[in-house]
Design a protein around this motif. Structure first.
Motif, mmCIF file in Angstrom:
data_model
loop_
_atom_site.group_PDB
_atom_site.id
_atom_site.type_symbol
_atom_site.label_atom_id
_atom_site.label_comp_id
_atom_site.label_asym_id
_atom_site.label_seq_id
_atom_site.Cartn_x
_atom_site.Cartn_y
_atom_site.Cartn_z
ATOM 1 N N GLY A 66 0.823 -1.204 0.000
ATOM 2 C CA GLY A 66 0.000 0.000 0.000
ATOM 3 C C GLY A 66 0.854 1.248 0.000
ATOM 4 O O GLY A 66 1.996 1.249 0.456
ATOM 5 N N SER A 67 0.273 2.313 -0.505
ATOM 6 C CA SER A 67 0.965 3.597 -0.480
ATOM 7 C C SER A 67 0.950 4.134 0.947
ATOM 8 O O SER A 67 0.181 3.663 1.793
ATOM 9 N N ALA A 68 1.773 5.119 1.208
ATOM 10 C CA ALA A 68 1.794 5.740 2.535
ATOM 11 C C ALA A 68 0.405 6.270 2.894
ATOM 12 O O ALA A 68 -0.049 6.127 4.030
ATOM 13 N N GLU A 69 -0.286 6.844 1.911
ATOM 14 C CA GLU A 69 -1.642 7.373 2.142
ATOM 15 C C GLU A 69 -2.616 6.255 2.521
ATOM 16 O O GLU A 69 -3.402 6.399 3.465
ATOM 17 N N GLU A 70 -2.569 5.136 1.811
ATOM 18 C CA GLU A 70 -3.454 3.999 2.130
ATOM 19 C C GLU A 70 -3.147 3.427 3.509
ATOM 20 O O GLU A 70 -4.063 3.125 4.281
ATOM 21 N N LEU A 71 -1.870 3.267 3.830
ATOM 22 C CA LEU A 71 -1.484 2.719 5.132
ATOM 23 C C LEU A 71 -1.911 3.650 6.262
ATOM 24 O O LEU A 71 -2.395 3.195 7.305
ATOM 25 N N PHE A 72 -1.769 4.947 6.059
ATOM 26 C CA PHE A 72 -2.206 5.935 7.044
ATOM 27 C C PHE A 72 -3.714 5.818 7.283
ATOM 28 O O PHE A 72 -4.168 5.742 8.434
ATOM 29 N N THR A 73 -4.489 5.780 6.207
ATOM 30 C CA THR A 73 -5.951 5.705 6.313
ATOM 31 C C THR A 73 -6.394 4.411 6.988
ATOM 32 O O THR A 73 -7.253 4.422 7.877
ATOM 33 N N ARG A 86 -1.711 12.812 17.971
ATOM 34 C CA ARG A 86 -0.665 13.383 17.115
ATOM 35 C C ARG A 86 -0.786 12.765 15.720
ATOM 36 O O ARG A 86 -0.707 11.564 15.573
ATOM 37 N N GLN A 87 -0.973 13.624 14.724
ATOM 38 C CA GLN A 87 -1.074 13.136 13.344
ATOM 39 C C GLN A 87 -0.454 14.131 12.380
ATOM 40 O O GLN A 87 -0.619 15.329 12.543
ATOM 41 N N ILE A 88 0.251 13.590 11.404
ATOM 42 C CA ILE A 88 0.655 14.355 10.236
ATOM 43 C C ILE A 88 0.118 13.547 9.064
ATOM 44 O O ILE A 88 0.491 12.381 8.878
ATOM 45 N N GLU A 89 -0.787 14.142 8.324
ATOM 46 C CA GLU A 89 -1.511 13.461 7.258
ATOM 47 C C GLU A 89 -0.576 12.647 6.357
ATOM 48 O O GLU A 89 0.399 13.176 5.820
ATOM 49 N N ASN A 90 -0.860 11.349 6.255
ATOM 50 C CA ASN A 90 -0.151 10.392 5.403
ATOM 51 C C ASN A 90 1.300 10.136 5.800
ATOM 52 O O ASN A 90 2.027 9.477 5.068
ATOM 53 N N GLU A 91 1.736 10.646 6.955
ATOM 54 C CA GLU A 91 3.116 10.447 7.391
ATOM 55 C C GLU A 91 3.239 9.763 8.742
ATOM 56 O O GLU A 91 4.079 8.896 8.925
ATOM 57 N N MET A 92 2.402 10.191 9.736
ATOM 58 C CA MET A 92 2.622 9.740 11.106
ATOM 59 C C MET A 92 1.346 9.813 11.930
ATOM 60 O O MET A 92 0.541 10.723 11.746
ATOM 61 N N ILE A 93 1.198 8.827 12.827
ATOM 62 C CA ILE A 93 0.164 8.833 13.863
ATOM 63 C C ILE A 93 0.877 8.488 15.166
ATOM 64 O O ILE A 93 1.708 7.577 15.202
ATOM 65 N N ASN A 127 5.036 5.532 11.685
ATOM 66 C CA ASN A 127 5.409 6.306 10.506
ATOM 67 C C ASN A 127 5.106 5.481 9.262
ATOM 68 O O ASN A 127 5.223 4.255 9.283
ATOM 69 N N PHE A 128 4.762 6.174 8.181
ATOM 70 C CA PHE A 128 4.323 5.505 6.964
ATOM 71 C C PHE A 128 5.201 5.879 5.778
ATOM 72 O O PHE A 128 5.527 7.049 5.578
ATOM 73 N N LYS A 129 5.579 4.868 5.010
ATOM 74 C CA LYS A 129 6.205 5.022 3.702
ATOM 75 C C LYS A 129 5.488 4.037 2.794
ATOM 76 O O LYS A 129 4.818 3.136 3.268
ATOM 77 N N ASP A 130 5.662 4.197 1.499
ATOM 78 C CA ASP A 130 5.052 3.235 0.582
ATOM 79 C C ASP A 130 5.540 1.835 0.938
ATOM 80 O O ASP A 130 6.746 1.592 1.050
ATOM 81 N N ASP A 131 4.605 0.920 1.170
ATOM 82 C CA ASP A 131 4.854 -0.498 1.461
ATOM 83 C C ASP A 131 5.583 -0.751 2.776
ATOM 84 O O ASP A 131 6.128 -1.832 2.974
ATOM 85 N N LYS A 132 5.606 0.237 3.703
ATOM 86 C CA LYS A 132 6.299 0.044 4.983
ATOM 87 C C LYS A 132 5.622 0.811 6.109
ATOM 88 O O LYS A 132 5.113 1.910 5.909
#
Length: 182
Positions: free
Chosen positions: A40-47, A66-73, A102-107
């Protein structure tokens, strides 16, 4: 001599960059993070992680302040009466985990900053104790060989199982929870 120093430098960099696949409680504390590969993309993993928190926790707004959209929760998770403690005190403690994902594409990178074990019932005068991810362990729980003493084996095992269970629950949710198009 320069070749030997270069080899040692490269070797130490390679070993320090290894992915950690599970949390472990050691005399020094808890290893700080786990990196998990998933799809999944970082956006998909975040959601999907936000959805998991909303379905898995009673007060999700407290769990992920604490949230940064599509990057961190990040935030704190509280588990009530999950940790049995025998030995220096007897009782069942809660477990409060300060985390960040933290989110990256596929990680995903699941960081643990500290784990605290509060109790609402004072037991032998102890109300709280804490493991920090960095330098905050309890060496007295371990023998000289680095293995948990018999009276602390269950405690160490339950803490590791709970932390690793969080990661596997999240990954299972991400990989198996497809949106129904009903």
């Amino acid at each position: 001599m320069k070749k030997v120093l270069f080899f040692l430098l490269i070797t130490s960099v390679c070993f320090s960059q290894q992915q950690v696949e599970r949390f472990e409680v050691t005399p020094e504390g808890i290893n700080q993070f786990v990196v998990v590969e998933t799809t999944g993309s970082a956006e998909e993993l975040f959601t999907k992680t936000k959805h998991w928190i909303n379905t898995a926790f009673k007060n999700p707004e407290r769990v992920m302040p604490r949230q940064i959209e599509n990057e961190m929760i990040g935030g704190e998770m509280l588990f009530i009466e999950v940790i049995p403690v025998k030995g220096f005190v007897n009782g069942i403690f809660d477990m409060k985990v300060n985390y960040q994902i933290n989110f990256k594409d596929d990680k995903l990178k699941f960081d643990i900053y500290w784990v605290e074990f509060p109790t609402s019932v004072p037991t032998s005068g102890v109300r709280t104790f804490e493991f920090s991810a960095v330098g905050g362990g309890y060496p007295s729980f371990y023998n000289l060989k680095g293995k948990p003493k018999p009276k602390f084996q269950e405690f160490v095992s339950v803490v590791e199982d709970k932390l690793n269970g969080l990661v596997s629950d999240l990954v299972n949710y991400i990989e198996n929870n497809q949106q129904d198009d009903w």
